[in-house]
Scaffold this motif. Structure first.
Motif, PDB file in Angstrom:
ATOM      1  N   PRO A  40       0.820  -1.213   0.000  1.00 11.52           N
ATOM      2  CA  PRO A  40       0.000   0.000   0.000  1.00 11.52           C
ATOM      3  C   PRO A  40       0.858   1.268   0.000  1.00 11.52           C
ATOM      4  CG  PRO A  40      -0.777  -1.546   1.668  1.00 11.52           C
ATOM      5  CD  PRO A  40       0.568  -2.038   1.194  1.00 11.52           C
ATOM      6  N   SER A  41       0.472   2.228  -0.848  1.00 12.24           N
ATOM      7  CA  SER A  41       1.191   3.504  -0.897  1.00 12.24           C
ATOM      8  C   SER A  41       0.571   4.458   0.125  1.00 12.24           C
ATOM      9  CB  SER A  41       1.086   4.115  -2.290  1.00 12.24           C
ATOM     10  OG  SER A  41       1.443   5.487  -2.221  1.00 12.24           O
ATOM     11  N   ILE A  42       1.408   4.920   1.053  1.00 14.59           N
ATOM     12  CA  ILE A  42       0.880   5.814   2.101  1.00 14.59           C
ATOM     13  C   ILE A  42       0.656   7.234   1.584  1.00 14.59           C
ATOM     14  CG2 ILE A  42       1.715   4.471   4.061  1.00 14.59           C
ATOM     15  CD1 ILE A  42       4.058   6.552   4.249  1.00 14.59           C
ATOM     16  N   ILE A  85       6.519   3.709   0.265  1.00 15.18           N
ATOM     17  CA  ILE A  85       6.706   5.106   0.691  1.00 15.18           C
ATOM     18  C   ILE A  85       7.242   5.921  -0.477  1.00 15.18           C
ATOM     19  CG2 ILE A  85       7.863   6.625   2.336  1.00 15.18           C
ATOM     20  CD1 ILE A  85       7.988   4.225   4.281  1.00 15.18           C
ATOM     21  N   ASP A  86       6.440   6.875  -0.930  1.00 17.74           N
ATOM     22  CA  ASP A  86       6.795   7.712  -2.077  1.00 17.74           C
ATOM     23  C   ASP A  86       7.509   8.970  -1.601  1.00 17.74           C
ATOM     24  OD1 ASP A  86       5.666   6.261  -4.353  1.00 17.74           O
ATOM     25  OD2 ASP A  86       3.741   6.605  -3.369  1.00 17.74           O
ATOM     26  N   VAL A  87       8.768   9.093  -2.002  1.00 20.05           N
ATOM     27  CA  VAL A  87       9.573  10.253  -1.605  1.00 20.05           C
ATOM     28  C   VAL A  87       9.719  11.166  -2.824  1.00 20.05           C
ATOM     29  CG1 VAL A  87      11.814  11.014  -0.746  1.00 20.05           C
ATOM     30  CG2 VAL A  87      10.810   8.878   0.121  1.00 20.05           C
ATOM     31  N   ILE A 138       7.622  -0.998 -12.353  1.00 22.84           N
ATOM     32  CA  ILE A 138       7.020  -0.466 -13.581  1.00 22.84           C
ATOM     33  C   ILE A 138       6.000   0.601 -13.194  1.00 22.84           C
ATOM     34  CG2 ILE A 138       5.563  -1.048 -15.576  1.00 22.84           C
ATOM     35  CD1 ILE A 138       8.339  -2.251 -15.808  1.00 22.84           C
ATOM     36  N   MET A 139       6.262   1.847 -13.614  1.00 19.91           N
ATOM     37  CA  MET A 139       5.306   2.922 -13.353  1.00 19.91           C
ATOM     38  C   MET A 139       4.183   2.833 -14.372  1.00 19.91           C
ATOM     39  SD  MET A 139       6.291   4.508 -10.673  1.00 19.91           S
ATOM     40  CE  MET A 139       4.900   5.638 -10.727  1.00 19.91           C
ATOM     41  N   SER A 140       2.953   2.713 -13.870  1.00 21.00           N
ATOM     42  CA  SER A 140       1.799   2.656 -14.771  1.00 21.00           C
ATOM     43  C   SER A 140       1.046   3.986 -14.768  1.00 21.00           C
ATOM     44  CB  SER A 140       0.892   1.480 -14.393  1.00 21.00           C
ATOM     45  OG  SER A 140       0.797   1.334 -12.996  1.00 21.00           O
ATOM     46  N   VAL A 141       1.673   5.001 -14.178  1.00 15.89           N
ATOM     47  CA  VAL A 141       1.266   6.416 -14.333  1.00 15.89           C
ATOM     48  C   VAL A 141       2.565   7.206 -14.360  1.00 15.89           C
ATOM     49  CG1 VAL A 141      -0.900   6.132 -13.034  1.00 15.89           C
ATOM     50  CG2 VAL A 141       1.151   6.954 -11.835  1.00 15.89           C
ATOM     51  N   ASN A 142       2.485   8.484 -14.773  1.00 16.02           N
ATOM     52  CA  ASN A 142       3.679   9.320 -14.648  1.00 16.02           C
ATOM     53  C   ASN A 142       3.841   9.704 -13.190  1.00 16.02           C
ATOM     54  OD1 ASN A 142       4.780   9.590 -17.379  1.00 16.02           O
ATOM     55  ND2 ASN A 142       2.754  10.431 -17.822  1.00 16.02           N
ATOM     56  N   GLY A 199       4.432  11.270  -9.536  1.00 16.99           N
ATOM     57  CA  GLY A 199       4.175  12.591  -8.974  1.00 16.99           C
ATOM     58  C   GLY A 199       2.935  12.658  -8.087  1.00 16.99           C
ATOM     59  N   PHE A 200       1.893  11.960  -8.509  1.00 15.92           N
ATOM     60  CA  PHE A 200       0.637  12.073  -7.772  1.00 15.92           C
ATOM     61  C   PHE A 200      -0.105  10.741  -7.713  1.00 15.92           C
ATOM     62  CE2 PHE A 200       1.666  16.116  -9.702  1.00 15.92           C
ATOM     63  CZ  PHE A 200       1.572  16.982  -8.612  1.00 15.92           C
ATOM     64  N   GLY A 201      -0.852  10.556  -6.627  1.00 12.85           N
ATOM     65  CA  GLY A 201      -1.755   9.415  -6.536  1.00 12.85           C
ATOM     66  C   GLY A 201      -3.021   9.716  -7.333  1.00 12.85           C
ATOM     67  N   ILE A 213       4.342  -3.155  -9.792  1.00  8.89           N
ATOM     68  CA  ILE A 213       3.658  -2.163 -10.636  1.00  8.89           C
ATOM     69  C   ILE A 213       3.034  -1.099  -9.742  1.00  8.89           C
ATOM     70  CG2 ILE A 213       1.423  -3.385 -10.818  1.00  8.89           C
ATOM     71  CD1 ILE A 213       1.604  -2.523 -13.892  1.00  8.89           C
ATOM     72  N   ASP A 214       3.094   0.161 -10.221  1.00 12.51           N
ATOM     73  CA  ASP A 214       2.745   1.292  -9.366  1.00 12.51           C
ATOM     74  C   ASP A 214       2.006   2.374 -10.155  1.00 12.51           C
ATOM     75  OD1 ASP A 214       2.701   3.292  -7.433  1.00 12.51           O
ATOM     76  OD2 ASP A 214       4.865   3.636  -7.449  1.00 12.51           O
ATOM     77  N   GLY A 215       0.764   2.629  -9.749  1.00  9.91           N
ATOM     78  CA  GLY A 215       0.018   3.752 -10.304  1.00  9.91           C
ATOM     79  C   GLY A 215      -1.309   3.353 -10.924  1.00  9.91           C
ATOM     80  N   LEU A 228       1.882  -5.575  -6.129  1.00  5.68           N
ATOM     81  CA  LEU A 228       0.975  -4.496  -6.544  1.00  5.68           C
ATOM     82  C   LEU A 228       1.094  -3.350  -5.549  1.00  5.68           C
ATOM     83  CD1 LEU A 228      -2.391  -6.461  -7.111  1.00  5.68           C
ATOM     84  CD2 LEU A 228      -0.968  -5.466  -8.917  1.00  5.68           C
ATOM     85  N   VAL A 229       1.370  -2.140  -6.056  1.00  4.25           N
ATOM     86  CA  VAL A 229       1.310  -0.936  -5.224  1.00  4.25           C
ATOM     87  C   VAL A 229      -0.085  -0.349  -5.404  1.00  4.25           C
ATOM     88  CG1 VAL A 229       2.203   1.409  -4.873  1.00  4.25           C
ATOM     89  CG2 VAL A 229       3.771  -0.446  -5.503  1.00  4.25           C
ATOM     90  N   SER A 230      -0.673   0.141  -4.327  1.00  3.35           N
ATOM     91  CA  SER A 230      -1.955   0.821  -4.483  1.00  3.35           C
ATOM     92  C   SER A 230      -2.176   1.810  -3.362  1.00  3.35           C
ATOM     93  CB  SER A 230      -3.088  -0.213  -4.498  1.00  3.35           C
ATOM     94  OG  SER A 230      -4.313   0.455  -4.291  1.00  3.35           O
ATOM     95  N   GLY A 231      -2.543   3.026  -3.743  1.00  2.11           N
ATOM     96  CA  GLY A 231      -2.876   4.053  -2.762  1.00  2.11           C
ATOM     97  C   GLY A 231      -4.375   4.284  -2.723  1.00  2.11           C
ATOM     98  N   THR A 232      -4.891   4.908  -3.769  1.00  2.00           N
ATOM     99  CA  THR A 232      -6.311   5.290  -3.815  1.00  2.00           C
ATOM    100  C   THR A 232      -7.234   4.094  -3.592  1.00  2.00           C
ATOM    101  OG1 THR A 232      -5.661   6.969  -5.414  1.00  2.00           O
ATOM    102  CG2 THR A 232      -8.009   6.532  -5.216  1.00  2.00           C
ATOM    103  N   THR A 233      -6.992   3.003  -4.304  1.00  9.17           N
ATOM    104  CA  THR A 233      -7.909   1.857  -4.199  1.00  9.17           C
ATOM    105  C   THR A 233      -7.954   1.319  -2.776  1.00  9.17           C
ATOM    106  OG1 THR A 233      -7.662   1.291  -6.518  1.00  9.17           O
ATOM    107  CG2 THR A 233      -8.319  -0.509  -5.051  1.00  9.17           C
TER     108      THR A 233
HETATM  109  C1  DX5 Z   1       3.015   8.013  -7.956  1.00  8.14           C
HETATM  110  C2  DX5 Z   1       3.398   7.090  -6.830  1.00  8.14           C
HETATM  111  C3  DX5 Z   1       2.426   5.992  -6.547  1.00  8.14           C
HETATM  112  C4  DX5 Z   1       1.052   6.436  -6.170  1.00  8.14           C
HETATM  113  C5  DX5 Z   1       0.085   5.301  -6.268  1.00  8.14           C
HETATM  114  O1  DX5 Z   1       4.095   8.836  -8.232  1.00  8.14           O
HETATM  115  O2  DX5 Z   1       4.643   6.486  -7.116  1.00  8.14           O
HETATM  116  O3  DX5 Z   1       2.958   5.135  -5.554  1.00  8.14           O
HETATM  117  O4  DX5 Z   1       0.996   6.953  -4.877  1.00  8.14           O
HETATM  118  O5  DX5 Z   1      -1.176   5.788  -5.942  1.00  8.14           O
HETATM  119  P1  DX5 Z   1      -2.471   5.334  -6.741  1.00  8.14           P
HETATM  120  O6  DX5 Z   1      -2.676   3.902  -6.399  1.00  8.14           O
HETATM  121  O7  DX5 Z   1      -3.520   6.230  -6.170  1.00  8.14           O
HETATM  122  O8  DX5 Z   1      -2.229   5.570  -8.184  1.00  8.14           O
END
Ligand code: DX5
Ligand code: ZN
Length: 220
Positions: free
Chosen positions: A9-11, A36-38, A138-142, A144-146, A176-178, A196-201
């Motif tokens: 889980p992404s905090i 932990i996203d720094v 593997i970043m599945s979003v760019n 920077g943001f959840g 995988i993250d994002g 699996l990384v997941s924040g929002t879900t």
């Molecule tokens: C984005 C971060 C991710 C993000 C994932 O830069 O690396 O870890 O917090 O969050 P969700 O699951 O909301 O896309």
């Protein structure tokens, strides 16, 4: 391929005013790692937390800390994150002048080393160092943001890496993250991810029932 997928889980989606409690709750809810996203406001357009916070959070869980560094230049800070209690330290190739040297720096502190690929970065960036590292993120979003939308084309890289890692019998894990949700989690697992990384879900679905959300991501 490992049998059960791990959940990290992404905090970033947690309540930053009570991170200690949030992390303790994640452990109780069955998380395998804490992601932990720094972020430094320079390598990515957002600022989060640093090593001092990580050091204090260490007291609240025995789960491994999966630290994703989105800071540049990253090399000189590896020591701080290692000493703060990171267990896995993942870096982006673009954030260092010498990827191998930075991987060696992480290893020097006895930590697991990860290399992260942005959606547009090809696997050629990581192939030459695959035998030196423990994890490919593997970043599945760019970064920077959840809360961003999952880029499904990134799964092609998961499949290629899965083949490469299995053929070479390496112990490298694929994370995988994002934008991971209950639907794309299934296809990501099928493509061969180990973590699996997941924040929002995890934090926002089912009225924030993190235990239920972790369970669905893992088993459905
Ligand atoms: C984005 C971060 C991710 C993000 C994932 O830069 O690396 O870890 O917090 O969050 P969700 O699951 O909301 O896309
Ligand atoms: Zn991350």
């Amino acid at each position: 391929m490992s049998s059960a997928v791990k959940i990290s889980p992404s905090i970033l989606s947690a309540d930053f005013s009570k991170l200690g409690i949030e992390i303790f709750e994640l452990e109780k809810a069955g998380a395998d790692l804490i992601h932990i996203d720094v972020m430094d406001g320079h390598f990515v357009p957002n600022i989060t937390i640093g090593p001092d916070v990580i050091k204090d959070l260490k007291k609240h869980t025995s789960l491994p800390f999966d630290v994703h560094l989105m800071i540049s230049p990253v090399h000189k800070y590896i020591k701080n994150f290692a000493e703060a209690g990171a267990d896995i330290i993942t870096i982006h190739p673009e954030s260092t002048d010498n990827l191998i040297e930075t991987i060696n720096e992480i290893k020097k502190f006895g930590k697991k080393a990860g290399v992260s690929l942005n959606p547009k970065t090809t696997i050629e960036k990581v192939l030459p160092v695959l035998s030196l590292i423990d994890l490919v993120l593997i970043m599945s979003v760019n970064p920077g943001f959840g809360g961003q939308k999952f880029i499904k084309e990134t799964l092609e890289k998961v499949k290629l890496l899965r083949k490469e890692i299995d053929q070479k019998k390496l112990a490298v894990e694929i994370e995988i993250d994002g934008g991971i949700n209950f639907d794309n989690a299934k296809i990501a697992k099928k493509a061969g991810v180990d973590i699996l990384v997941s924040g929002t879900t995890i934090f926002k679905n089912n009225e924030g029932n993190i235990k239920k959300n972790i369970e669905i991501l893992r088993n459905h």
